[in-house]
Design an enzyme around this catalytic site. Structure first.
Site, mmCIF file in Angstrom:
data_model
loop_
_atom_site.group_PDB
_atom_site.id
_atom_site.type_symbol
_atom_site.label_atom_id
_atom_site.label_comp_id
_atom_site.label_asym_id
_atom_site.label_seq_id
_atom_site.Cartn_x
_atom_site.Cartn_y
_atom_site.Cartn_z
ATOM 1 N N GLU A 108 25.991 45.559 30.883
ATOM 2 C CA GLU A 108 25.416 45.930 32.179
ATOM 3 C C GLU A 108 24.096 46.678 32.026
ATOM 4 O OE1 GLU A 108 28.483 43.960 32.928
ATOM 5 O OE2 GLU A 108 28.931 45.771 31.806
ATOM 6 N N ASN A 192 29.981 39.197 29.281
ATOM 7 C CA ASN A 192 29.189 38.550 30.333
ATOM 8 C C ASN A 192 27.701 38.512 30.023
ATOM 9 O OD1 ASN A 192 29.614 41.555 30.918
ATOM 10 N ND2 ASN A 192 27.834 41.090 32.182
ATOM 11 N N ASP A 234 30.863 38.044 36.353
ATOM 12 C CA ASP A 234 31.180 39.050 35.335
ATOM 13 C C ASP A 234 32.526 38.777 34.676
ATOM 14 O OD1 ASP A 234 30.734 41.489 33.815
ATOM 15 O OD2 ASP A 234 32.234 42.430 35.082
#
Length: 531
Positions: A108, A192, A234
């Site tokens: 992220e 992801n 995700d």
């Protein structure tokens, strides 16, 4: 005899006497406080590994450490990543022969994922395999034999991305690694792609949301398979991989089983990477099954996130049908025991710019309970019949791991503080005990020096699912913790934060089929720092 426990930040390693829980020694690696600021989903640590007199573990500020198991003295410490780029390390190492295998977190934050092999004796880096980029960096060579023809083109880690995007594309390696000593291969998943806003990264985005089979000595890939080409939601691919020999269509085959985040229970041939089956085990709205000819999911186009629009009833939600919490297989029952969540979400994506060390997401998410109103389930899956044998619904996501014994008892914990023992064949609850805090840890069972069997579990709610409690987040802001606050607004009513190791002694006389009658009692409850 000794039990070793690693805390979340500041990653203190404790050595405890298994007889009475007393502290033998502790080791503080001096983890940087600033690392907390770039940990996307709480400051967790998934444990340590033991090999040849040494304990190995990772720190949030990207160090792998070797500690003498008897004395607690540091043997070596090596820095493998940079918090200024958004990298952290939260995974448990796996030791294979003379290699300590570790990976990074931070998908992220727009980092570039990797798996690194560190020499167990010296701490020197033996090899590093990136998840994205040219084949030379991904350690793909002439021996690479993926099952699906579309995966055999050169440099797919570059050509399936917009120019330069693979350098900040995620694919971190923060979950579990499995090793097959007969094939001499390790198996692990990648996380992801970044950002979550898929419109900024057209293409398959290899090799994120994938699984690799590699030679542990050289790191070279034998095959790879992508669970989620051009991942939209995700759905990391870091979950545990269970290696089994199963009788399929009358033939015993070496397979790996993966309860994947996209809601499908995958069975792959672990020699070739062929998908043999991929049945839904959770409520799914975003795909219509997996095409076994190509290995690709059949996407429901109406659920594809579009800029500025709220896409509703995306199921499973971003943590997937199951996240990192490990399942367990019993050769006695032939069942796989799977703790998982039952969540859906609404999602809106937006343009986002990359700035090193800051969030690179581009999405706003709100999660909520799936159909039926419950948010978690503890399930027994029959891999031969390809269906659920039984399931227990829970109020909150079942974010703990599980362990199953030879006496046909499975243990797991709940986020509202219950530690449970259930009949592994029927799912009947045999015993339960309310602990000091919600449970997101992994239970273990062991034989003590007194000849009795024990089961141990850490209580201390946190992680992505429990961040509302451990981070004291505002329950009225549902988008907090990357959307998980919306699904967990009532969790503070059921548990406070904690950090306690609970150890239970099982009765000395147990039946052949059940280890835990209701009379099991706690043996020792020493505090070991924040969970």
């Amino acid at each position: 005899e000794t039990m070793y426990v690693v805390t979340p930040w500041p990653n203190i390693l404790y050595a405890l006497d298994v007889e009475d829980g007393s502290l033998k020694w502790s080791y503080n690696p001096g983890t940087e406080r600033a690392a907390q600021g770039v940990a996307c989903c709480d400051v967790v640590n998934r444990g340590a590994a033991y090999s040849k007199g040494k304990i190995f573990f990772n720190t949030l500020d990207n160090h792998t450490v070797a500690v003498d198991a008897d004395s607690g003295e540091e043997v070596w410490k090596v820095k493998l990543g940079d918090i200024n780029r958004g990298e952290t390390m939260t995974m448990a190492p796996l030791v294979v022969k003379d290699k300590v295998l570790v990976g990074n977190s931070g998908g992220e934050m727009g980092v570039r994922g990797w798996l690194t092999a560190v020499n167990a004796d010296t701490g020197e880096i033996d090899w590093r395999a990136y998840s994205t980029g040219p084949d030379e960096d991904v350690l793909i060579g002439e021996d690479f034999r993926p099952f699906y023809p579309a995966d055999r083109e050169p440099d797919l880690g570059v050509t399936t991305w917009p120019p330069g995007r693979w350098e900040i594309g995620g694919g971190t390696v923060w979950g579990w690694i499995s090793y097959d000593p007969e094939l001499d291969l390790i198996y692990y998943g990648t996380a992801n792609p970044g950002p979550w806003n898929h419109n900024q990264r057209p293409g398959d985005n290899k090799w994120t949301a994938s699984i690799f089979a590699r030679d542990p000595d050289t790191g070279m890939a034998k095959w790879a398979y992508q669970w989620g080409p051009h991942d939209l939601f995700d759905y990391d691919g870091v979950n545990e991989t269970i290696l089994l020999d199963l009788k399929i269509d009358g033939e015993v085959r070496p397979v790996l089983i993966r309860p994947e985040r996209n809601g499908h229970m995958y069975v792959l041939d672990r020699e070739t990477g062929e998908v043999l089956s991929a049945d839904e085990y959770e409520y799914v709205t975003v795909t219509n099954g997996i095409d076994l000819e190509t290995g690709r999911p059949n996407h429901v186009e109406e659920k594809e996130p579009k800029l500025g629009q709220v896409m509703r009833e995306i199921c499973p939600a971003a943590p997937g049908a199951k996240d990192w919490q490990p399942s367990a297989f019993s050769p006695a029952t032939g069942l796989l025991y799977v703790p998982h969540q039952h969540l859906c979400m609404d999602m809106k994506v937006s343009e986002v710019s990359y700035i090193a060390g800051t969030p690179f997401v581009g999405a706003q998410v709100e999660m909520y309970a799936g159909p039926g109103g419950y948010r978690g389930e503890f399930m027994a899956w029959d891999p031969i019949r390809r269906e659920k044998a039984w399931a227990i619904r829970e109020q909150f996501p079942v974010w703990s791991g599980t362990v199953v014994t030879g006496g046909d008892v499975a243990f797991y914990g709940t986020m509202d503080r219950w530690f449970k023992a259930v009949d592994a064949r029927s799912g009947e609850v045999l015993w339960q005990h309310r602990l000091s805090s919600g449970i997101i840890g992994q239970p273990i069972t062991y034989l003590g020096p007194d000849g009795r069997q024990y089961v141990a579990i850490l209580a201390g709610v946190g992680g992505w699912s429990g961040a509302i409690v451990s981070g004291n987040l505002d329950p009225d802001v549902p988008f907090g913790a990357l959307g998980f606050v919306g699904a967990m607004q009532d969790l503070p009513e059921h548990t406070a934060a904690g950090g306690t190791l609970h150890v239970f002694a099982l009765p000395e006389e147990t039946s052949p089929q059940r280890d835990v009658p209701a009379s099991a009692v706690p043996r020792a409850v020493p505090a070991v720092g924040p969970e």
